[in-house]
Every structure is written in structure tokens, then in C-alpha cells.
Design a protein around this motif. Sequence first.
Motif, PDB file in Angstrom:
ATOM      1  N   UNK A  43       0.843  -1.192   0.000  1.00 59.02           N
ATOM      2  CA  UNK A  43       0.000   0.000   0.000  1.00 59.02           C
ATOM      3  C   UNK A  43       0.877   1.240   0.000  1.00 59.02           C
ATOM      4  N   UNK A  44       0.294   2.368  -0.387  1.00 56.93           N
ATOM      5  CA  UNK A  44       1.042   3.623  -0.436  1.00 56.93           C
ATOM      6  C   UNK A  44       0.829   4.394   0.856  1.00 56.93           C
ATOM      7  N   UNK A  45       1.906   4.994   1.346  1.00 59.58           N
ATOM      8  CA  UNK A  45       1.858   5.730   2.605  1.00 59.58           C
ATOM      9  C   UNK A  45       1.150   7.059   2.391  1.00 59.58           C
ATOM     10  N   UNK A  46       0.003   7.223   3.066  1.00 58.84           N
ATOM     11  CA  UNK A  46      -0.713   8.495   3.042  1.00 58.84           C
ATOM     12  C   UNK A  46      -2.174   8.339   2.677  1.00 58.84           C
ATOM     13  N   UNK A  47      -3.085   8.608   3.630  1.00 64.97           N
ATOM     14  CA  UNK A  47      -4.510   8.708   3.311  1.00 64.97           C
ATOM     15  C   UNK A  47      -4.736   9.962   2.469  1.00 64.97           C
ATOM     16  N   UNK A  48      -5.665   9.906   1.527  1.00 62.52           N
ATOM     17  CA  UNK A  48      -6.001  11.056   0.705  1.00 62.52           C
ATOM     18  C   UNK A  48      -7.355  11.603   1.146  1.00 62.52           C
ATOM     19  N   UNK A  49      -7.423  12.907   1.310  1.00 58.89           N
ATOM     20  CA  UNK A  49      -8.647  13.532   1.784  1.00 58.89           C
ATOM     21  C   UNK A  49      -9.069  14.681   0.859  1.00 58.89           C
ATOM     22  N   UNK A  50     -10.371  14.781   0.617  1.00 57.25           N
ATOM     23  CA  UNK A  50     -10.966  15.839  -0.190  1.00 57.25           C
ATOM     24  C   UNK A  50     -11.900  16.624   0.726  1.00 57.25           C
ATOM     25  N   UNK A  51     -11.601  17.904   0.935  1.00 52.73           N
ATOM     26  CA  UNK A  51     -12.393  18.719   1.849  1.00 52.73           C
ATOM     27  C   UNK A  51     -13.153  19.792   1.064  1.00 52.73           C
ATOM     28  N   UNK A  52     -14.421  20.020   1.412  1.00 55.23           N
ATOM     29  CA  UNK A  52     -15.165  21.107   0.751  1.00 55.23           C
ATOM     30  C   UNK A  52     -14.652  22.465   1.225  1.00 55.23           C
ATOM     31  N   UNK A  53     -14.962  23.495   0.459  1.00 57.99           N
ATOM     32  CA  UNK A  53     -14.619  24.841   0.884  1.00 57.99           C
ATOM     33  C   UNK A  53     -15.441  25.258   2.096  1.00 57.99           C
ATOM     34  N   UNK A  54     -14.984  26.298   2.780  1.00 55.16           N
ATOM     35  CA  UNK A  54     -15.677  26.739   3.989  1.00 55.16           C
ATOM     36  C   UNK A  54     -17.023  27.387   3.688  1.00 55.16           C
ATOM     37  N   UNK A  55     -17.189  27.881   2.455  1.00 52.69           N
ATOM     38  CA  UNK A  55     -18.491  28.415   2.043  1.00 52.69           C
ATOM     39  C   UNK A  55     -18.646  28.168   0.550  1.00 52.69           C
ATOM     40  N   UNK A  56     -19.733  28.633  -0.027  1.00 50.87           N
ATOM     41  CA  UNK A  56     -20.019  28.346  -1.435  1.00 50.87           C
ATOM     42  C   UNK A  56     -18.986  28.936  -2.382  1.00 50.87           C
ATOM     43  N   UNK A  57     -18.311  29.998  -1.976  1.00 54.39           N
ATOM     44  CA  UNK A  57     -17.353  30.659  -2.861  1.00 54.39           C
ATOM     45  C   UNK A  57     -15.945  30.096  -2.719  1.00 54.39           C
ATOM     46  N   UNK A  58     -15.693  29.365  -1.659  1.00 52.84           N
ATOM     47  CA  UNK A  58     -14.338  28.867  -1.409  1.00 52.84           C
ATOM     48  C   UNK A  58     -14.068  27.606  -2.216  1.00 52.84           C
ATOM     49  N   UNK A  59     -12.829  27.483  -2.653  1.00 49.16           N
ATOM     50  CA  UNK A  59     -12.413  26.304  -3.400  1.00 49.16           C
ATOM     51  C   UNK A  59     -12.229  25.121  -2.451  1.00 49.16           C
ATOM     52  N   UNK A  60     -12.652  23.914  -2.874  1.00 54.19           N
ATOM     53  CA  UNK A  60     -12.333  22.736  -2.066  1.00 54.19           C
ATOM     54  C   UNK A  60     -10.827  22.509  -2.053  1.00 54.19           C
ATOM     55  N   UNK A  61     -10.346  21.810  -1.058  1.00 57.10           N
ATOM     56  CA  UNK A  61      -8.915  21.546  -1.018  1.00 57.10           C
ATOM     57  C   UNK A  61      -8.675  20.078  -0.675  1.00 57.10           C
ATOM     58  N   UNK A  62      -7.449  19.634  -0.972  1.00 62.01           N
ATOM     59  CA  UNK A  62      -7.092  18.232  -0.849  1.00 62.01           C
ATOM     60  C   UNK A  62      -5.832  18.101  -0.005  1.00 62.01           C
ATOM     61  N   UNK A  63      -5.738  16.975   0.704  1.00 61.72           N
ATOM     62  CA  UNK A  63      -4.569  16.755   1.566  1.00 61.72           C
ATOM     63  C   UNK A  63      -4.209  15.280   1.574  1.00 61.72           C
ATOM     64  N   UNK A  64      -2.925  15.006   1.828  1.00 60.37           N
ATOM     65  CA  UNK A  64      -2.484  13.668   2.175  1.00 60.37           C
ATOM     66  C   UNK A  64      -2.177  13.647   3.672  1.00 60.37           C
ATOM     67  N   UNK A  65      -2.697  12.664   4.371  1.00 61.45           N
ATOM     68  CA  UNK A  65      -2.458  12.497   5.800  1.00 61.45           C
ATOM     69  C   UNK A  65      -1.515  11.312   5.988  1.00 61.45           C
TER      70      UNK A  65
END
Length: 203
Positions: A43-65
Motif C-alpha cells: 500500500x502507499x503511505x498516506x490517506x487522501x482527503x478531499x475537503x469542501x470549501x468553507x463556504x459556497x465561494x471557497x475552493x475545495x482543497x485536498x490533503x495527504x495524511x
Amino acid sequence: MRRLGVPQSPPPEGPAARLDCARSTWASIVRNAPLHALQIENRRWGFHRHYPGRDDRAQPFKRELFIADATQVTQLPSFRAGFAWRRCLIPMSSWSERQDTDGKKALVEVSLPERPVFAVAGLYETSQDIRTGMSVDTFVVLTVTPESFLRGARHAMPLALEEEDYLPWLDDLEAARHLVRSKTKDGVGRTQAIKSRRAQLFG
């Protein structure tokens, strides 16, 4: 891992795994399989996460944990289900830490001198790759506060388990909770003697 009854052949499918673990690379993990068996897979080291923006105008962001704080792993939403149902062992020969030394950052290789290969506590899942959108098999490493000589390094080190703790960690949720509590007593990681060597210096 042969003493745990993990099959030694055929080798796991997928990209080549390594024992000198580094983030975003492939490594072998050991996990429970149906009928109380154990299996090894890459397996590859790092969970992948997709987070919504804080409001309708904000861009969603992504992270590796890459790590899960052992003192909080049973409470954090990103890891709570994994701790309950998807615990694993990650065999290692060493890990690397970045450490500040005289104004420079040193990459330090850390290992356990009495155990050429040891296992650390981890969690696994199937993530949605933040780059490709494809499913990818991943894992994270549980961490504790570093031993005293590593305090200049990152604020966490892998939670190394004793051999007698391998099966309880995989099989028994209450035993896993006890291991986390005992290994993080006073907030400091407890493990066998550690040795380190400076691998390289960089700017």
C-alpha cells in the motif's frame, strides 16, 4: 513476520515496497484477512482527503495524511473508523527524521539496533487519489512524541510495537486501546533503545 503465520509467497502485487519507509512511497503492511488469517499486501503511505470549501465561494482543497497522533486517534473523524476496524502492522528497518542542527536541517535515519526489522502500528483504507481520482490502497502510521534525543526533529515518531503486541494490536480493539494508552504515557513514546545516523545535510 513468518512467526505470525503471514504467507511468504507469492509476493504482494503492486509497485515494489521498501523497508526504509518514506512518505508517499509503497510499503508492505500486514492486516487481518477473513477466517482469522493474516495477509501481507503493498500500500502507499498516506490517506487522501478531499475537503469542501468553507463556504459556497471557497475552493475545495485536498490533503495527504501521513500520520495519526496515537493520543487522538480514537477521536479524530479521519481515523476513528480505521482504528476500530482497519488496524495493521507496517514492517520497517528504519525511518527518516528531519532534525535542526546548528541552523541546518539534517536528514537522520532512525532504527532499532536489536531489531533489524520491526513493526509499527498503522491503519489502512482505500482512498480516492487526490491527483488522479482513482482508488488507491493506502495506510497511515500511528505516532507518539519523539524520544528525548529526537526532540529537534518533527514532533512525532512511529509507534513501534514489541513482538508480543503484534497480534493483540491486529485482533483485539480493547488491547489496541490499552497499547495506545501504555505507549503514550505522559505523552512520550516508549520503545527500545534507538540509534540514528545523519544521512545528509541540506540548506
